[in-house]
Enzyme design. Structure first.
Site, PDB file in Angstrom:
ATOM      1  N   ASN A  19      -0.783   5.999   3.014  1.00 24.83           N
ATOM      2  CA  ASN A  19      -2.085   5.367   2.915  1.00 24.83           C
ATOM      3  C   ASN A  19      -2.057   4.032   3.659  1.00 24.83           C
ATOM      4  O   ASN A  19      -2.629   3.882   4.734  1.00 24.83           O
ATOM      5  CB  ASN A  19      -2.504   5.176   1.467  1.00 24.83           C
ATOM      6  CG  ASN A  19      -3.977   4.825   1.306  1.00 24.83           C
ATOM      7  OD1 ASN A  19      -4.534   4.913   0.229  1.00 24.83           O
ATOM      8  ND2 ASN A  19      -4.660   4.444   2.373  1.00 24.83           N
ATOM      9  N   SER A  20      -1.341   3.049   3.107  1.00 28.71           N
ATOM     10  CA  SER A  20      -1.349   1.697   3.666  1.00 28.71           C
ATOM     11  C   SER A  20      -0.909   1.654   5.126  1.00 28.71           C
ATOM     12  O   SER A  20      -1.466   0.900   5.932  1.00 28.71           O
ATOM     13  CB  SER A  20      -0.443   0.778   2.843  1.00 28.71           C
ATOM     14  OG  SER A  20      -0.857   0.726   1.499  1.00 28.71           O
ATOM     15  N   LYS A  30      -1.912  14.244  -8.713  1.00 30.33           N
ATOM     16  CA  LYS A  30      -0.783  13.398  -8.332  1.00 30.33           C
ATOM     17  C   LYS A  30      -0.519  12.468  -9.501  1.00 30.33           C
ATOM     18  O   LYS A  30      -1.331  11.597  -9.813  1.00 30.33           O
ATOM     19  CB  LYS A  30      -1.102  12.601  -7.066  1.00 30.33           C
ATOM     20  CG  LYS A  30       0.038  11.675  -6.657  1.00 30.33           C
ATOM     21  CD  LYS A  30      -0.369  10.737  -5.528  1.00 30.33           C
ATOM     22  CE  LYS A  30       0.726   9.704  -5.290  1.00 30.33           C
ATOM     23  NZ  LYS A  30       0.315   8.661  -4.321  1.00 30.33           N
ATOM     24  N   GLY A  45       3.483   0.202  -0.652  1.00 25.58           N
ATOM     25  CA  GLY A  45       2.822  -0.864   0.079  1.00 25.58           C
ATOM     26  C   GLY A  45       3.738  -1.806   0.832  1.00 25.58           C
ATOM     27  O   GLY A  45       3.261  -2.737   1.488  1.00 25.58           O
ATOM     28  N   ALA A  85       5.191   6.765  -0.416  1.00 23.75           N
ATOM     29  CA  ALA A  85       5.227   5.302  -0.554  1.00 23.75           C
ATOM     30  C   ALA A  85       6.357   4.671   0.243  1.00 23.75           C
ATOM     31  O   ALA A  85       7.464   5.203   0.330  1.00 23.75           O
ATOM     32  CB  ALA A  85       5.330   4.873  -2.007  1.00 23.75           C
ATOM     33  N   GLY A  86       6.037   3.525   0.819  1.00 24.36           N
ATOM     34  CA  GLY A  86       7.034   2.687   1.477  1.00 24.36           C
ATOM     35  C   GLY A  86       7.162   2.870   2.972  1.00 24.36           C
ATOM     36  O   GLY A  86       7.831   2.077   3.635  1.00 24.36           O
TER      37      GLY A  86
END
Length: 264
Positions: free
Chosen positions: A211-212, A101, A162, A189-190
């Site tokens: 992830n987050s 990645k 994040g 992301a986001g």
């Protein structure tokens, strides 16, 4: 990609359309339970945060490998092409995979990928035999350049990493999907809510990477399950095809004379 029942990444098929990260969890046990609950088959790992070569995080690696999933090393934290290439080569040797990645950060404020060097870095890695999954912004031109240089998978952000804001620019993401119909596209992301995942699939995206949103939830394990369901619902809804939008109301049961049960 619309009619494929499987997620295809560089010729390899997966049943789950959710890729999951391995950072930020409150404990290893929670991380493992959340990953299992998500039903994900691909988990991302950061060599810069845990270094098994120097006996760092051995327990972490052992626990992660015990899940038997496909590992996707990333180049998180890299700010130059030299860093990216060196870290990718280390990851290939340690994890015995040519998947990478590609993350090349150009700005620390919003962790935006470097648009100038991202394509060049991808080209270097592809020529060295890597299967590159680049993390980029929702810029159509950058995505097309990445596809042109050989990236079979492209991962534009939904919003800055994040933030949990969801799809900040769905029009741009729709344009990328339209212009790259044969490329595997993954929102990376986001995303912060399962509804954000549904939105991504409704735009025709092939998968999401989280992830987050899971690791930092109050209950990561339950949130992992929620995102798993959201991916299935969003994909099914996209394949089913939505009803046409209308500017005025239309009754769901048109009036055609008197009801059949009417009696004089």
């Amino acid at each position: 990609m619309k009619n494929s029942n499987k997620l295809i990444i560089y010729g390899q098929e997966f049943s789950s359309r959710l890729l999951i990260g391995s950072a930020l969890y409150p404990s290893l046990d929670v991380m493992k339970a959340a990953i299992v609950k998500s039903e994900s088959e691909i988990v991302t790992v950061s060599l810069r945060r845990q270094n098994p070569e120097n006996n760092g995080g051995n327990i972490f690696w052992q626990e992660l490998q015990s899940l038997g999933l496909t590992l996707l090393p990333n180049t998180a934290g890299c700010h130059s092409m030299k860093e990216v290439v060196n870290l990718a080569k280390m990851s290939r040797e340690l994890f015995q995979t040519d998947w990478i990645k590609l993350e090349l950060i150009g700005d620390e404020y919003n962790l935006q990928p470097d648009p100038m060097n991202l394509v060049a870095a991808a080209d270097i890695l592809l020529k060295d035999g890597f299967k590159v999954l680049p993390y980029c912004t929702d810029d159509l031109v950058i995505c097309r350049r990445l596809a042109d240089c050989g990236c079979e998978v492209i991962m534009p952000w939904g919003s800055p990493i994040g933030t949990g804001q969801g799809l900040a620019n769905p029009q741009a993401l729709s344009a990328i999907r339209h212009r790259l119909p044969d490329t595997t596209l993954i929102i990376d992301a986001g995303l912060g809510l399962p509804s954000h995942a549904v939105h991504a699939f409704e735009l025709g995206y092939d998968a999401i990477l989280l992830n987050s949103a899971i690791a930092q939830a109050t209950d990561p394990i339950t949130m992992a399950s929620a995102f798993s369901y959201a991916c299935k619902a969003g994909r099914a809804g996209y394949l089913a095809g939505r009803m046409p939008e209308r500017q005025v109301a239309q009754p769901s049961t048109p009036i055609m004379g008197m009801p059949f049960w009417h009696q004089d």
